[in-house]
Design an enzyme around this catalytic site. Structure first.
Site, PDB file in Angstrom:
ATOM      1  N   HIS A  19       0.560  -1.427  -0.154  1.00 28.38           N
ATOM      2  CA  HIS A  19      -0.175   0.141  -0.030  1.00 28.38           C
ATOM      3  C   HIS A  19       0.846   1.328  -0.023  1.00 28.38           C
ATOM      4  O   HIS A  19       2.185   1.414  -0.240  1.00 28.38           O
ATOM      5  CB  HIS A  19      -1.325  -0.172   1.749  1.00 28.38           C
ATOM      6  CG  HIS A  19      -0.648  -0.459   2.698  1.00 28.38           C
ATOM      7  ND1 HIS A  19       0.324   0.803   3.342  1.00 28.38           N
ATOM      8  CD2 HIS A  19      -1.148  -1.114   3.592  1.00 28.38           C
ATOM      9  CE1 HIS A  19       0.511   0.728   4.025  1.00 28.38           C
ATOM     10  NE2 HIS A  19       0.452  -0.224   4.423  1.00 28.38           N
ATOM     11  N   HIS A  22       3.894   1.662   2.283  1.00 30.03           N
ATOM     12  CA  HIS A  22       5.337   0.683   1.856  1.00 30.03           C
ATOM     13  C   HIS A  22       5.912   1.589   0.064  1.00 30.03           C
ATOM     14  O   HIS A  22       7.412   1.371   0.513  1.00 30.03           O
ATOM     15  CB  HIS A  22       4.679  -1.085   0.831  1.00 30.03           C
ATOM     16  CG  HIS A  22       4.138  -1.457   2.072  1.00 30.03           C
ATOM     17  ND1 HIS A  22       2.664  -2.254   1.443  1.00 30.03           N
ATOM     18  CD2 HIS A  22       4.466  -2.325   3.286  1.00 30.03           C
ATOM     19  CE1 HIS A  22       2.458  -2.848   3.128  1.00 30.03           C
ATOM     20  NE2 HIS A  22       3.326  -2.430   3.931  1.00 30.03           N
ATOM     21  N   CYS A 127       2.193 -11.106  21.924  1.00 33.66           N
ATOM     22  CA  CYS A 127       0.543 -10.283  21.340  1.00 33.66           C
ATOM     23  C   CYS A 127       1.383 -10.896  19.794  1.00 33.66           C
ATOM     24  O   CYS A 127       2.152 -11.023  19.277  1.00 33.66           O
ATOM     25  CB  CYS A 127       0.914  -8.755  21.228  1.00 33.66           C
ATOM     26  SG  CYS A 127       0.003  -8.518  19.661  1.00 33.66           S
ATOM     27  N   CYS A 130       2.535  -9.108  17.007  1.00 32.97           N
ATOM     28  CA  CYS A 130       3.517  -8.428  16.571  1.00 32.97           C
ATOM     29  C   CYS A 130       4.465  -9.514  17.082  1.00 32.97           C
ATOM     30  O   CYS A 130       5.612  -8.875  16.259  1.00 32.97           O
ATOM     31  CB  CYS A 130       3.207  -6.752  18.333  1.00 32.97           C
ATOM     32  SG  CYS A 130       2.149  -5.904  18.531  1.00 32.97           S
ATOM     33  N   CYS A 144      -2.034  -4.709  23.867  1.00 31.60           N
ATOM     34  CA  CYS A 144      -0.597  -4.141  22.781  1.00 31.60           C
ATOM     35  C   CYS A 144      -1.156  -2.558  23.057  1.00 31.60           C
ATOM     36  O   CYS A 144      -2.150  -2.665  21.199  1.00 31.60           O
ATOM     37  CB  CYS A 144      -0.636  -5.632  21.552  1.00 31.60           C
ATOM     38  SG  CYS A 144       0.039  -4.857  20.411  1.00 31.60           S
ATOM     39  N   HIS A 147      -1.909  -3.263  18.730  1.00 28.43           N
ATOM     40  CA  HIS A 147      -2.828  -3.860  18.228  1.00 28.43           C
ATOM     41  C   HIS A 147      -4.509  -4.106  19.133  1.00 28.43           C
ATOM     42  O   HIS A 147      -5.779  -4.356  18.721  1.00 28.43           O
ATOM     43  CB  HIS A 147      -2.689  -5.470  18.028  1.00 28.43           C
ATOM     44  CG  HIS A 147      -1.761  -5.774  16.801  1.00 28.43           C
ATOM     45  ND1 HIS A 147      -0.255  -5.822  16.934  1.00 28.43           N
ATOM     46  CD2 HIS A 147      -1.536  -6.036  15.584  1.00 28.43           C
ATOM     47  CE1 HIS A 147       0.211  -5.592  16.138  1.00 28.43           C
ATOM     48  NE2 HIS A 147      -0.786  -6.015  14.780  1.00 28.43           N
ATOM     49  N   LYS A 296      -4.620   5.887  11.372  1.00 28.32           N
ATOM     50  CA  LYS A 296      -4.277   5.065  10.267  1.00 28.32           C
ATOM     51  C   LYS A 296      -4.808   3.892   9.134  1.00 28.32           C
ATOM     52  O   LYS A 296      -6.556   4.063   9.108  1.00 28.32           O
ATOM     53  CB  LYS A 296      -3.857   3.906  11.183  1.00 28.32           C
ATOM     54  CG  LYS A 296      -2.677   4.314  12.238  1.00 28.32           C
ATOM     55  CD  LYS A 296      -2.602   2.435  12.928  1.00 28.32           C
ATOM     56  CE  LYS A 296      -0.741   2.254  13.134  1.00 28.32           C
ATOM     57  NZ  LYS A 296      -0.652   0.523  14.147  1.00 28.32           N
ATOM     58  N   LYS A 299      -7.965  -1.493   6.650  1.00 29.34           N
ATOM     59  CA  LYS A 299      -8.386  -2.710   6.219  1.00 29.34           C
ATOM     60  C   LYS A 299      -9.940  -2.634   5.769  1.00 29.34           C
ATOM     61  O   LYS A 299     -10.607  -2.547   5.639  1.00 29.34           O
ATOM     62  CB  LYS A 299      -8.077  -3.918   5.883  1.00 29.34           C
ATOM     63  CG  LYS A 299      -7.465  -4.699   4.302  1.00 29.34           C
ATOM     64  CD  LYS A 299      -7.234  -6.172   4.244  1.00 29.34           C
ATOM     65  CE  LYS A 299      -6.207  -6.764   3.629  1.00 29.34           C
ATOM     66  NZ  LYS A 299      -6.597  -8.409   3.439  1.00 29.34           N
TER      67      LYS A 299
HETATM   68  N1  MSP Z   1       8.382  -7.020   8.678  1.00 31.32           N
HETATM   69  C1  MSP Z   1       8.970  -5.925   9.010  1.00 31.32           C
HETATM   70  C2  MSP Z   1      10.369  -5.312   9.225  1.00 31.32           C
HETATM   71  C3  MSP Z   1      11.314  -6.079   8.917  1.00 31.32           C
HETATM   72  S1  MSP Z   1      12.447  -5.547   7.952  1.00 31.32           S
HETATM   73  C4  MSP Z   1      13.890  -5.945   9.223  1.00 31.32           C
HETATM   74  C5  MSP Z   1       7.853  -4.881   8.524  1.00 31.32           C
HETATM   75  N2  MSP Z   1       7.186  -5.155   7.412  1.00 31.32           N
HETATM   76  S2  MSP Z   1       5.645  -3.915   7.204  1.00 31.32           S
HETATM   77  O1  MSP Z   1       4.740  -4.891   6.144  1.00 31.32           O
HETATM   78  O2  MSP Z   1       4.758  -3.949   8.171  1.00 31.32           O
HETATM   79  O3  MSP Z   1       6.362  -2.929   6.555  1.00 31.32           O
HETATM   80  C6  MSP Z   1       6.453  -2.054   7.880  1.00 31.32           C
HETATM   81  C7  MSP Z   1       7.458  -1.011   6.783  1.00 31.32           C
HETATM   82  O4  MSP Z   1       6.074  -0.464   5.756  1.00 31.32           O
HETATM   83  C8  MSP Z   1       7.060   0.507   7.811  1.00 31.32           C
HETATM   84  O5  MSP Z   1       8.352   0.492   8.297  1.00 31.32           O
HETATM   85  C9  MSP Z   1       7.033   1.684   6.593  1.00 31.32           C
HETATM   86  O6  MSP Z   1       8.308   1.543   5.942  1.00 31.32           O
HETATM   87  C10 MSP Z   1       5.656   1.482   5.609  1.00 31.32           C
HETATM   88  N3  MSP Z   1       4.984   1.243   5.556  1.00 31.32           N
HETATM   89  C11 MSP Z   1       4.077   0.943   6.515  1.00 31.32           C
HETATM   90  N4  MSP Z   1       2.498   1.988   6.655  1.00 31.32           N
HETATM   91  C12 MSP Z   1       2.998   3.132   6.584  1.00 31.32           C
HETATM   92  C13 MSP Z   1       2.639   4.312   7.033  1.00 31.32           C
HETATM   93  N5  MSP Z   1       0.965   4.642   7.106  1.00 31.32           N
HETATM   94  N6  MSP Z   1       3.126   5.387   6.791  1.00 31.32           N
HETATM   95  C14 MSP Z   1       4.595   5.308   5.745  1.00 31.32           C
HETATM   96  N7  MSP Z   1       5.334   3.907   6.053  1.00 31.32           N
HETATM   97  C15 MSP Z   1       4.400   2.527   6.392  1.00 31.32           C
HETATM   98  O7  MSP Z   1       7.760  -4.355   9.596  1.00 31.32           O
END
Ligand code: MSP
Length: 635
Positions: A19, A22, A127, A130, A144, A147, A296, A299
Site C-alpha cells: 500500500h 510501503h 501478542c 506483533c 498491546c 493491535h 491509520k 483494511k
Molecule cells: N517485516 C517487517 C520489517 C522487517 S525489516 C527487517 C515489517 N513489515 S511491514 O510490511 O509491516 O512494513 C513496515 C514498513 O512499511 C514501515 O516501517 C514503513 O517503512 C512502511 N509503512 C507501512 N505503513 C506505513 C504508513 N502508513 N506510512 C508510512 N510508512 C509505512 O514491519
C-alpha cells in the site's frame, strides 16, 4: 576509488498487498539512491520481503493456500510493483531463500558460541499480531499498544539473546555518533527507552507452536524468532561474511524505516551486530506515518490507499513528486487526493509545465546548438548563474540531511526565477530584432533547464529524462552528475531539439454537489442560456485577430496579456496561462469580442475577449480554419 552508498528498505511482510506506506518508503530509498548516483557514488539498493512467522501462517491459512505457495505469490506482488513505481533496486531478498537462511544460521551459531544465547523457561504476555512478548509496563490499559488486543499468557522454554550485555555499549555508541539514528527525535526516543534496563530477547519459537521459520542450528525443535531472522537480511543479501558486496557496501550501510519499527532497528539490530562482531550500520533513517482520514490506514476501515490506482490516474512522476514534497521527513502526514491534485495543478502543470513548454518551444524555434558555437561570445546572466549555484548547494545539503521537501522547494524557487527571467528578457521580441542577444538569453534559459532536469532526476526520473531527450542531450538521466552542473557548460551536449509534448495536464477538479444542489449533470437543453433575438446577437462585434505579443502578468497564474491585431491593435487579457505558453500564442489567429466594455484585470485594462472552448482536456482557442485577414467580421 569512488565513494559508496548502501540503502535498504524494511523487508515487507507478505501478509497483505503493498500500500501507500510501503510505496513511500521504497520511493524515498530510490530517491536517495539516485541522488547518490548523481553525486558520482557507487551505490547499492536493497529491498525484499519478510516471509516467516505466525502472522504469515495465519494469512496463508486465511487464503486457503499452503504457506510456500502463498509467500511466493505475495512476494511476487511486491517485486512486480517496484518497476511500476520507477524503483531501481539492485537486489530483492526473500527470507525463504537458501542464501538468507544460511547466513541466519551462521550468525546464530556465532552468537551462541560466544555465550550470548541461553535457554530458559519463560512465562509472559504474548501478542500474536506483533509476534512478541510484552512486559506489563509496555501495555496500555492491559492491551498491546499497536493491535489494541489483550495479549495471551504463554508459558514455554525458549532461547534468549543476552541483549542486556550490549546496553551500555549501545548508549555510548549512539551518544558518540549523533547521526546514528536520525532525525533526532527518534534518537532521543531510543535513548529514553535505554534508560531502563534492557530485557533479553526471546529469539526462538517451539516447533510445537510454529513450524514456519528457520530451524535453530543448535536445536532442531525450535525455529528462529521472525525479527532475529528478518534483520539479518541486510547482510545476507550482501553475501556475509566473505561476499565482495559485503566488503564493499556494509561499512556505509544506511537503513530506511518508519517509526513503527524503530525498536528492532535501533536496539535489537545493533546489539545483534555487536554480538556477532560486525560493525554497526552507519545510519538508521526514520520517517513518520502516512495517515488517512486522520487515522491509520486499515483494511477494516476500507481506507487503504493503493499506489497503482493513483499512478494510473495521475501519473507516476506526479505521485512520486507529491509524496516527497508533502511529507516532512520524520513527521506524520495526512494523505488526501485533493492535496495531490492541488500540487499537480500548482507546481507541475503551472510552474514546471509553463517553464518547460515555453522554454523548449522557444529553444526549438529560435535555437539549436549551432547558435552557440564554442568561441562565440555569450553573455552569461550572472544573477541566474549565482542562483543556479546556490540551488546546487542547497539541494545537496538538504538531500544529505533527508530534507527532500526543502530540496524541492529550492528547485521550485529557481523555476520561479527562470520564469521571471523569460518574462524580463522577452526572447520572442529579441527574435525579431536582436539575434545576438537572443542566443545569450536562450543559453541562460537552457542551462537553467538542464540543471532543473538533473536535480529532478531522483524524484521524477521519467520527466527528467524526457526533458533531456527533448534537448537531445548525449548523456541522460543519471549520467549527468552534479559536478557537471555549475559550470554552465551542459550545452556542449545539446543536440537537435525535438517537439515538446504536454508534460503535466491540469487535473480538473469536479465540484461535488452540495445539499439541495442537483447531483446529476444537467441535460443539454437545461444548460442552454435563455434565447436572444437576432438583433441582440447582432450587437456583438466579433472579429478575427492575430496575436502579436503575449506576456504573462506578474502575480497571476491564469492571466496573459495579449496584443491582438484586429485591423487596429488591442490589448486583451485572457485566462489561458495554464494552457498555452506565451510563445505558442504569438502568431495565432483568434476570434475576439471587440465591443465588450473594458475591464481592469490584475491592473491591466482589457479591451475585448478572446473566444475559447473548454472541455475535460483543457481550454482551446477558436481559430478560423483558413487564414483570414485581421479585422474580418465574424457572423
Ligand atoms: N517485516 C517487517 C520489517 C522487517 S525489516 C527487517 C515489517 N513489515 S511491514 O510490511 O509491516 O512494513 C513496515 C514498513 O512499511 C514501515 O516501517 C514503513 O517503512 C512502511 N509503512 C507501512 N505503513 C506505513 C504508513 N502508513 N506510512 C508510512 N510508512 C509505512 O514491519
Amino acid at each position: 576509488m569512488s565513494e559508496k552508498f548502501y540503502i535498504t528498505t524494511p523487508i515487507y511482510y507478505v501478509n497483505a498487498e503493498p500500500h501507500l506506506g510501503h510505496a513511500y518508503t521504497t520511493i524515498v530509498a530510490d530517491v536517495l539512491n539516485r541522488f547518490h548516483i548523481l553525486e558520482g557514488k557507487e551505490t547499492y539498493f536493497l529491498t525484499g520481503t519478510d516471509e516467516h512467522g505466525d502472522k504469515i501462517v495465519r494469512a496463508a491459512e486465511g487464503a486457503g493456500e499452503p504457506a510456500e505457495r502463498y509467500v511466493d505469490r505475495m512476494s511476487q506482488m511486491f517485486r512486480d510493483l517496484w518497476p511500476k513505481l520507477g524503483i531501481c533496486n539492485d537486489d530483492f531478498i526473500r527470507t525463504t531463500e537458501p542464501r538468507h537462511k544460511s547466513v541466519v544460521k551462521k550468525i546464530l551459531e556465532r552468537v551462541h558460541e560466544k555465550g550470548d544465547i541461553y535457554f530458559s523457561d519463560y512465562e509472559g504476555l504474548y501478542c500474536f499480531g506483533c509476534e512478541r512478548f510484552y512486559t506489563e509496563r509496555e501495555l496500555v490499559e492491559g492491551k498491546c499498544p499497536d493491535h489494541l488486543t489483550e495479549p495471551t499468557m504463554i508459558s514455554e522454554s525458549n532461547y534468549f539473546f543476552r541483549m542486556s550485555n550490549y546496553q551500555d555499549w549501545l548508549i555510548d555508541h549512539i551518544k558518540r555518533n549523533p547521526e546514528f539514528i536520525r532525525p533526532e527525535r527518534y534518537k532521543n526516543e531510543v535513548l529514553s527507552f535505554l534508560k531502563d534496563p534492557l530485557e533479553d530477547l526471546c529469539i526462538s519459537r517451539p516447533k510445537s507452536r510454529l513450524r514456519w521459520g528457520i530451524t535453530l542450528p543448535f536445536d532442531e525443535n525450535y525455529v528462529t524468532y521472525v525479527w532475529f531472522d528478518a534483520l539479518i537480511n541486510y547482510i545476507s543479501a550482501l553475501g556475509y561474511p566473505e561476499g565482495e558486496l559485503f566488503r564493499r557496501f556494509w561499512p556505509v550501510a544506511q537503513h530506511l524505516v518508519a517509526k513503527d519499527i524503530l525498536k528492532p532497528h535501533g536496539i535489537y539490530w545493533p546489539c545483534m551486530l555487536k554480538a556477532a562482531d560486525i560493525e554497526p550500520y552507519q545510519h538508521l533513517n526514520v520517517h513518520g506515518y502516512w495517515n488517512v482520514d486522520e487515522g491509520k490506514m486499515s483494511k477494516s476501515l476500507g481506507n487503504v490507499v493503493k499506489p497503482l490506482e493513483l499512478v494510473d490516474i495521475y501519473g507516476l512522476d506526479a505521485f512520486r513528486y507529491f509524496l516527497l514534497r508533502e511529507m516532512v521527513f520524520g513527521l506524520d502526514s495526512e494523505f488526501s487526493e485533493d492535496a495531490l491534485v492541488a500540487r499537480i495543478n500548482a507546481d507541475l502543470a503551472n510552474d514546471l509545465g509553463n517553464l518547460v513548454s515555453r522554454s523548449l518551444t522557444m529553444a526549438r524555434k529560435y535555437f539549436q546548438r549551432e547558435s552557440v558555437q564554442p568561441g562565440k561570445q555569450v553573455e552569461i546572466d550572472e544573477d541566474l548563474k549565482r542562483r543556479a549555484l546556490q540551488l546546487l548547494g542547497e539541494y545537496e545539503s538538504n538531500m544529505e540531511k533527508l530534507g527532500f521537501h526543502k530540496a524541492l522547494i529550492a528547485i521550485w524557487d529557481f523555476i520561479g526565477h527562470v520564469n521571471k527571467y523569460i518574462v524580463k528578457t522577452e526572447p520572442w521580441v529579441l527574435a525579431k530584432k536582436d539575434r545576438e542577444r537572443l542566443s545569450s538569453v536562450m543559453f541562460n534559459i537552457i542551462e537553467s533547464i538542464i540543471e532543473v532536469s538533473v536535480l529532478l532526476w531522483p524524484f521524477m526520473p521519467a520527466t527528467s529524462e524526457k526533458l533531456q531527450g527533448i534537448l537531445g542531450l548525449e548523456r541522460k538521466g543519471g549520467d549527468l552528475k552534479l559536478r557537471n552542473l555549475g559550470l554552465w557548460e551542459g550545452l556542449r551536449d545539446v543536440g537537435k531539439i525535438s517537439k515538446v509534448p504536454h508534460l503535466f495536464p491540469r487535473v480538473e477538479v469536479k465540484k461535488e454537489a452540495g445539499v439541495g444542489e442537483e447531483e446529476e449533470e444537467q441535460k443539454p437543453e437545461e444548460r442552454r442560456k435563455e434565447m436572444v433575438s437576432f438583433e441582440e446577437f447582432q450587437k456583438l462585434d466579433l472579429r478575427v485577430g492575430v496575436i502579436k505579443e503575449a506576456h504573462n502578468i506578474p502575480g497571476s497564474k491564469k492571466l496573459v496579456k495579449l496584443l491582438v491585431d484586429i485591423g487596429e491593435e488591442r490589448v486583451v487579457v485572457a485566462g489561458i496561462a495554464g494552457y498555452y505558453s506565451t510563445e505558442e500564442l504569438v502568431g495565432k489567429d483568434v476570434v475576439i469580442v471587440a465591443n465588450l466594455m473594458p475591464v481592469k484585470l490584475m491592473g491591466v485594462e482589457s479591451n475585448g475577449m478572446v473566444l475559447a472552448a473548454e472541455d475535460d482536456t483543457g481550454v482551446h482557442l477558436l481559430t478560423p480554419d483558413a487564414r483570414t485577414a485581421p479585422g474580418s467580421k465574424v457572423r
